[in-house]
Design a protein around this motif. Sequence first.
Motif, mmCIF file in Angstrom:
data_model
loop_
_atom_site.group_PDB
_atom_site.id
_atom_site.type_symbol
_atom_site.label_atom_id
_atom_site.label_comp_id
_atom_site.label_asym_id
_atom_site.label_seq_id
_atom_site.Cartn_x
_atom_site.Cartn_y
_atom_site.Cartn_z
ATOM 1 N N ARG A 104 0.827 -1.213 0.000
ATOM 2 C CA ARG A 104 0.000 0.000 0.000
ATOM 3 C C ARG A 104 0.853 1.251 0.000
ATOM 4 N NH1 ARG A 104 -5.210 -1.018 3.829
ATOM 5 N NH2 ARG A 104 -5.791 -2.988 2.874
ATOM 6 N N PRO A 105 0.231 2.366 -0.462
ATOM 7 C CA PRO A 105 0.907 3.652 -0.347
ATOM 8 C C PRO A 105 1.047 4.038 1.126
ATOM 9 C CG PRO A 105 -0.931 3.764 -1.916
ATOM 10 C CD PRO A 105 -1.028 2.446 -1.192
ATOM 11 N N PRO A 106 2.034 4.791 1.490
ATOM 12 C CA PRO A 106 3.035 5.411 0.630
ATOM 13 C C PRO A 106 4.222 4.514 0.316
ATOM 14 C CG PRO A 106 3.397 6.162 2.853
ATOM 15 C CD PRO A 106 2.188 5.248 2.893
ATOM 16 N N GLY A 107 4.387 3.387 1.056
ATOM 17 C CA GLY A 107 5.572 2.553 0.873
ATOM 18 C C GLY A 107 5.764 2.077 -0.539
ATOM 19 N N ASN A 108 4.703 1.527 -1.149
ATOM 20 C CA ASN A 108 4.868 1.004 -2.508
ATOM 21 C C ASN A 108 5.161 2.122 -3.510
ATOM 22 O OD1 ASN A 108 2.250 2.030 -2.680
ATOM 23 N ND2 ASN A 108 1.382 0.177 -3.575
ATOM 24 N N ALA A 109 4.562 3.276 -3.314
ATOM 25 C CA ALA A 109 4.811 4.400 -4.231
ATOM 26 C C ALA A 109 6.247 4.908 -4.100
ATOM 27 C CB ALA A 109 3.816 5.519 -3.962
ATOM 28 N N VAL A 138 10.936 3.338 5.232
ATOM 29 C CA VAL A 138 9.829 4.073 4.605
ATOM 30 C C VAL A 138 9.144 3.258 3.510
ATOM 31 C CG1 VAL A 138 11.182 5.293 2.840
ATOM 32 C CG2 VAL A 138 9.162 6.373 3.840
ATOM 33 N N MET A 139 9.852 2.292 2.934
ATOM 34 C CA MET A 139 9.269 1.459 1.875
ATOM 35 C C MET A 139 8.231 0.485 2.445
ATOM 36 S SD MET A 139 10.980 2.746 -0.509
ATOM 37 C CE MET A 139 12.566 3.378 -0.986
ATOM 38 N N ARG A 140 8.220 0.332 3.747
ATOM 39 C CA ARG A 140 7.306 -0.608 4.387
ATOM 40 C C ARG A 140 6.112 0.103 5.016
ATOM 41 N NH1 ARG A 140 11.723 -4.403 7.218
ATOM 42 N NH2 ARG A 140 10.036 -5.876 7.398
ATOM 43 N N ARG A 141 6.056 1.423 4.894
ATOM 44 C CA ARG A 141 4.959 2.187 5.485
ATOM 45 C C ARG A 141 3.674 2.001 4.693
ATOM 46 N NH1 ARG A 141 5.954 7.949 5.876
ATOM 47 N NH2 ARG A 141 3.966 7.896 6.920
ATOM 48 N N GLY A 142 2.559 2.015 5.400
ATOM 49 C CA GLY A 142 1.255 1.886 4.765
ATOM 50 C C GLY A 142 0.662 0.513 4.927
ATOM 51 N N GLU A 143 1.395 -0.377 5.534
ATOM 52 C CA GLU A 143 0.994 -1.767 5.644
ATOM 53 C C GLU A 143 0.108 -1.988 6.876
ATOM 54 O OE1 GLU A 143 1.527 -5.297 3.417
ATOM 55 O OE2 GLU A 143 1.680 -3.202 3.026
ATOM 56 N N GLU A 144 -0.974 -1.256 6.950
ATOM 57 C CA GLU A 144 -1.942 -1.423 8.041
ATOM 58 C C GLU A 144 -3.296 -1.674 7.440
ATOM 59 O OE1 GLU A 144 -1.562 -1.695 11.272
ATOM 60 O OE2 GLU A 144 0.579 -1.443 11.078
#
Length: 192
Positions: free
Chosen positions: A127-132, A181-187
Amino acid sequence: MEQERILHRIARLVFPHAFAEESVLWPVLRRALPDGEVLTLRVEQEHQEVNELWTTLEQLPAASPERPVLIDRLTAVLREDVRDEEDMLLPRLQGAVGGRRLQALGAAWEAVRRTAPTRPHPVVSRRPPGNALAALPLTILDRGRDGLDALARGSSRLRGPASRASGGLAAAASRVERVGVMRRGEEPPTSR
């Protein structure tokens, strides 16, 4: 060798496709549908399993007896993913947004798909923002690896140097994946 060539081609279709869905379509579904969170989480978990299976498959020797089992599971998860998307998610998206919005989403999805990473990245957020945030560096590294791998397949003289260079880019991608930061959004998390 033929199986590797086919798997390579499938990967270059599957991973950009899934990345574009996760970046463009699923955020809209989560906002537009009361059960969008649950629906997209299920598909993101399928995408995560595909990433994990593919990564494991890439690490196995070609003659490993585990490969057919992994390929069978990978095939089953991909079929389930296609069914979920075509039978449930995309019709629901079509019903939730107007025609103009759907066309704009389709154009955005295609633009992202054409510029997305081409390999599995199981550590990066679905999910964003990590994947973006991970998209640009991983796309550059993946497409560089794709070019080097093509060189290695096409020239016995370049096979060794191209394979080593591709391995170096793979190591760089692994480091990029693990940047926090690449792992953020994973909730909620997509890993099982």
